[in-house]
Design a protein around this motif. Sequence first.
Motif, PDB file in Angstrom:
ATOM      1  N   LYS A 297     -20.726  -9.468  31.602  1.00 28.10           N
ATOM      2  CA  LYS A 297     -19.510 -10.185  31.204  1.00 28.10           C
ATOM      3  C   LYS A 297     -18.388  -9.212  30.854  1.00 28.10           C
ATOM      4  N   LEU A 298     -18.712  -8.145  30.167  1.00 26.11           N
ATOM      5  CA  LEU A 298     -17.695  -7.127  29.858  1.00 26.11           C
ATOM      6  C   LEU A 298     -17.151  -6.498  31.131  1.00 26.11           C
ATOM      7  N   ASP A 299     -18.027  -6.277  32.112  1.00 28.95           N
ATOM      8  CA  ASP A 299     -17.578  -5.719  33.388  1.00 28.95           C
ATOM      9  C   ASP A 299     -16.627  -6.683  34.095  1.00 28.95           C
ATOM     10  N   ALA A 300     -16.946  -7.972  34.065  1.00 25.12           N
ATOM     11  CA  ALA A 300     -16.087  -8.971  34.709  1.00 25.12           C
ATOM     12  C   ALA A 300     -14.713  -8.994  34.057  1.00 25.12           C
ATOM     13  N   ILE A 301     -14.699  -8.932  32.739  1.00 18.33           N
ATOM     14  CA  ILE A 301     -13.424  -8.928  32.009  1.00 18.33           C
ATOM     15  C   ILE A 301     -12.595  -7.707  32.400  1.00 18.33           C
ATOM     16  N   GLU A 302     -13.256  -6.574  32.557  1.00 16.16           N
ATOM     17  CA  GLU A 302     -12.545  -5.350  32.907  1.00 16.16           C
ATOM     18  C   GLU A 302     -12.083  -5.348  34.364  1.00 16.16           C
ATOM     19  N   ARG A 303     -12.896  -5.852  35.268  1.00 12.20           N
ATOM     20  CA  ARG A 303     -12.616  -5.722  36.697  1.00 12.20           C
ATOM     21  C   ARG A 303     -11.589  -6.718  37.219  1.00 12.20           C
ATOM     22  N   LEU A 304     -11.620  -7.939  36.726  1.00 12.55           N
ATOM     23  CA  LEU A 304     -10.647  -8.920  37.186  1.00 12.55           C
ATOM     24  C   LEU A 304      -9.247  -8.520  36.724  1.00 12.55           C
ATOM     25  N   GLY A 305      -8.258  -8.802  37.548  1.00 14.16           N
ATOM     26  CA  GLY A 305      -6.879  -8.475  37.189  1.00 14.16           C
ATOM     27  C   GLY A 305      -6.212  -9.614  36.447  1.00 14.16           C
ATOM     28  N   PHE A 306      -5.301  -9.274  35.567  1.00 10.04           N
ATOM     29  CA  PHE A 306      -4.549 -10.282  34.823  1.00 10.04           C
ATOM     30  C   PHE A 306      -3.124  -9.776  34.691  1.00 10.04           C
ATOM     31  N   GLY A 307      -2.217 -10.361  35.465  1.00 10.10           N
ATOM     32  CA  GLY A 307      -0.856  -9.851  35.517  1.00 10.10           C
ATOM     33  C   GLY A 307       0.144 -10.719  34.789  1.00 10.10           C
ATOM     34  N   THR A 308       1.360 -10.207  34.713  1.00 13.35           N
ATOM     35  CA  THR A 308       2.439 -10.880  34.000  1.00 13.35           C
ATOM     36  C   THR A 308       3.511 -11.350  34.973  1.00 13.35           C
ATOM     37  N   VAL A 309       3.888 -12.599  34.843  1.00 17.67           N
ATOM     38  CA  VAL A 309       5.018 -13.168  35.583  1.00 17.67           C
ATOM     39  C   VAL A 309       5.970 -13.772  34.560  1.00 17.67           C
ATOM     40  N   ASP A 310       7.232 -13.394  34.635  1.00 20.37           N
ATOM     41  CA  ASP A 310       8.221 -13.891  33.679  1.00 20.37           C
ATOM     42  C   ASP A 310       9.376 -14.569  34.386  1.00 20.37           C
ATOM     43  N   LYS A 311      10.033 -15.451  33.633  1.00 18.25           N
ATOM     44  CA  LYS A 311      11.232 -16.132  34.106  1.00 18.25           C
ATOM     45  C   LYS A 311      12.427 -15.673  33.283  1.00 18.25           C
ATOM     46  N   ILE A 312      13.557 -15.541  33.949  1.00 16.48           N
ATOM     47  CA  ILE A 312      14.820 -15.203  33.297  1.00 16.48           C
ATOM     48  C   ILE A 312      15.795 -16.338  33.589  1.00 16.48           C
ATOM     49  N   PHE A 313      16.086 -17.147  32.590  1.00 16.58           N
ATOM     50  CA  PHE A 313      17.020 -18.258  32.764  1.00 16.58           C
ATOM     51  C   PHE A 313      18.418 -17.827  32.345  1.00 16.58           C
ATOM     52  N   LEU A 314      19.368 -18.045  33.235  1.00 14.21           N
ATOM     53  CA  LEU A 314      20.768 -17.697  32.985  1.00 14.21           C
ATOM     54  C   LEU A 314      21.587 -18.975  32.976  1.00 14.21           C
ATOM     55  N   CYS A 315      22.184 -19.300  31.849  1.00 14.40           N
ATOM     56  CA  CYS A 315      23.007 -20.495  31.726  1.00 14.40           C
ATOM     57  C   CYS A 315      24.477 -20.080  31.730  1.00 14.40           C
ATOM     58  N   PHE A 316      25.233 -20.623  32.675  1.00 11.55           N
ATOM     59  CA  PHE A 316      26.656 -20.301  32.800  1.00 11.55           C
ATOM     60  C   PHE A 316      27.505 -21.476  32.347  1.00 11.55           C
ATOM     61  N   SER A 317      28.745 -21.194  32.005  1.00  6.40           N
ATOM     62  CA  SER A 317      29.661 -22.256  31.573  1.00  6.40           C
ATOM     63  C   SER A 317      30.072 -23.131  32.738  1.00  6.40           C
ATOM     64  N   GLU A 318      30.007 -22.583  33.955  1.00  5.77           N
ATOM     65  CA  GLU A 318      30.345 -23.362  35.142  1.00  5.77           C
ATOM     66  C   GLU A 318      29.558 -22.841  36.333  1.00  5.77           C
ATOM     67  N   ARG A 319      29.398 -23.680  37.343  1.00  4.93           N
ATOM     68  CA  ARG A 319      28.664 -23.317  38.552  1.00  4.93           C
ATOM     69  C   ARG A 319      29.575 -22.473  39.439  1.00  4.93           C
ATOM     70  N   PHE A 320      29.062 -21.360  39.935  1.00  5.16           N
ATOM     71  CA  PHE A 320      29.848 -20.494  40.809  1.00  5.16           C
ATOM     72  C   PHE A 320      29.255 -20.402  42.214  1.00  5.16           C
ATOM     73  N   TRP A 321      28.093 -20.993  42.443  1.00  6.65           N
ATOM     74  CA  TRP A 321      27.449 -20.920  43.749  1.00  6.65           C
ATOM     75  C   TRP A 321      27.711 -22.221  44.518  1.00  6.65           C
ATOM     76  N   PRO A 322      27.661 -22.176  45.849  1.00  3.21           N
ATOM     77  CA  PRO A 322      27.948 -23.357  46.668  1.00  3.21           C
ATOM     78  C   PRO A 322      26.978 -24.498  46.393  1.00  3.21           C
ATOM     79  N   GLU A 323      27.428 -25.716  46.652  1.00  3.01           N
ATOM     80  CA  GLU A 323      26.617 -26.899  46.403  1.00  3.01           C
ATOM     81  C   GLU A 323      25.344 -26.908  47.232  1.00  3.01           C
ATOM     82  N   ASP A 324      25.403 -26.310  48.429  1.00  6.98           N
ATOM     83  CA  ASP A 324      24.222 -26.335  49.308  1.00  6.98           C
ATOM     84  C   ASP A 324      23.301 -25.148  49.081  1.00  6.98           C
ATOM     85  N   CYS A 325      23.567 -24.369  48.040  1.00 10.70           N
ATOM     86  CA  CYS A 325      22.766 -23.157  47.761  1.00 10.70           C
ATOM     87  C   CYS A 325      21.642 -23.486  46.792  1.00 10.70           C
TER      88      CYS A 325
END
Length: 498
Positions: A297-325
């Motif tokens: 079990k210790l070997d399994a814990i060590e061998r399997l990978g566990f990565g990080t995925v993060d989100k970055i939310f950017l809130c703007f006062s107005e939309r600057f990208w096209p409507e179809d984007c």
Amino acid sequence: MNTVSRDAKIAVVGAGFAGLAAAATLIKAGFQNVKILEAKERVGGRVCTTKPFTENIIELGANWIHGQDGNPLYQLAKEQDLLVETIAVSKIMCLPHSVTPRDYFFMEGGKQLSTDRVDPVCSLFSKLTSKAFESELEDKHRALSLGDYLDVSFAESPLATSEDGTKIFEWCKRSECTDEAASSLYEVSASQIGYYIALEGGFFNSLGPGGYQAILDIVLKALPSGTILNNTAVKIIQWDLKASSQGDKDEEEDHAVQVICENDHIFDADHVIVTVSLGVLKQHARTMFEPALPKSKLDAIERLGFGTVDKIFLCFSERFWPEDCAGIQLVWDEGPEDKAVYSSEDEEDAWKKTWFKKICGFDTVAHHPTVLCGWITGREALHMETLEDSEVGDTCVRLLRSFTGWSVPDVSQVLISRWGHDPHVQGSYTFVPQWVNGVKEHEALAAPLPSCSQVSKSKPLQVLFAGEATHVNFYTTTHGAYLSGLREAERLINHYSD
């Protein structure tokens, strides 16, 4: 069912989908002494639904239900009318070929790429990754990392010599890193991902205005008041305790497990179901259990990978990208997924200066017309987590301005997930590294202690394990976590039914 089960004391460590599913199933089956010990103030684990900008929700963690057929969370959400069909596609847990003509691709120098140039490369990438996921790799590719397999296969295509073809292919690889939660695809096994099963069901299904929290709430309704103890982090799990030979058993009942918490609370139990993340196990498994976990079990814990995925939310006062984007995708001249760059032995921390190159792009967010979400993974995500929100926001705005040439205003609000530095998670989800037998390690991680088949004076099934990392076919997913909780609950139910 054997009536003794009603009195069996069961402690569940963690109130994510795995822990909640296990507890709800046991309670429904008649077990009356079930407690969930949750380290955080909130429940949900890697599900985190919040409302930071408007009355509409933002998902800092899990966002989508992956597949329909055989997915219990999809069925639960459908029965409760929690789904909203959408053509939008998540950039997490889906392949890069899901880009649409509504995705705007920009080169580092500011040139916008036409869909005629992007689509063939993304389609080829999809075809190549599908071969890996469907276990259709040629023998010569099976021993390779996912990154090496993709490089070798792409080099055989005329697209490899087309204008910007390689750069677009590098974008695809960078996006796939988000799916795998890896710093690089050269860390990921090409052959082992074939054991992951993508459930059928067409496009992913967006949850309605309640988000993932609405599904959590349905499960929570099955739990009696007082079942969950928040702010109760577990420090030590003492198992295989010997039955006391002294005292009156009518006065003091013997239990095989004792759970000691950080707040000094002690819980005596017959069984404990551990649902903490693989990241927490990597950090604490060697000190968390007394006696120590077996080597397998210790070997399994060590061998399997566990990565990080993060989100970055950017809130703007107005939309600057096209409507179809639907998304602004960033194609670098030389990105971090490039093997020569990734394996460079130059200045050890040079990559930290260009951490932002791991951002795939910025996608629009449903019900938030002025919000974009950037995705970042691996070691660059971990570094990003150490920076101030303002620095991350300013960096992202500079990227948007330099790549698009549009008039991009300053960001008004920034919201960042920091799963890698969350002490109760320490990452996002599991992947199978190169040279690791995923099936063997997932199964070893899921094995209970001691098992019913072991010849031992100890009581069986003292410590059970659940969570997405313990599922051979559905690791990385919420339904994998949920099903693993059901699995361990059924294991105990069957034990008392025999």
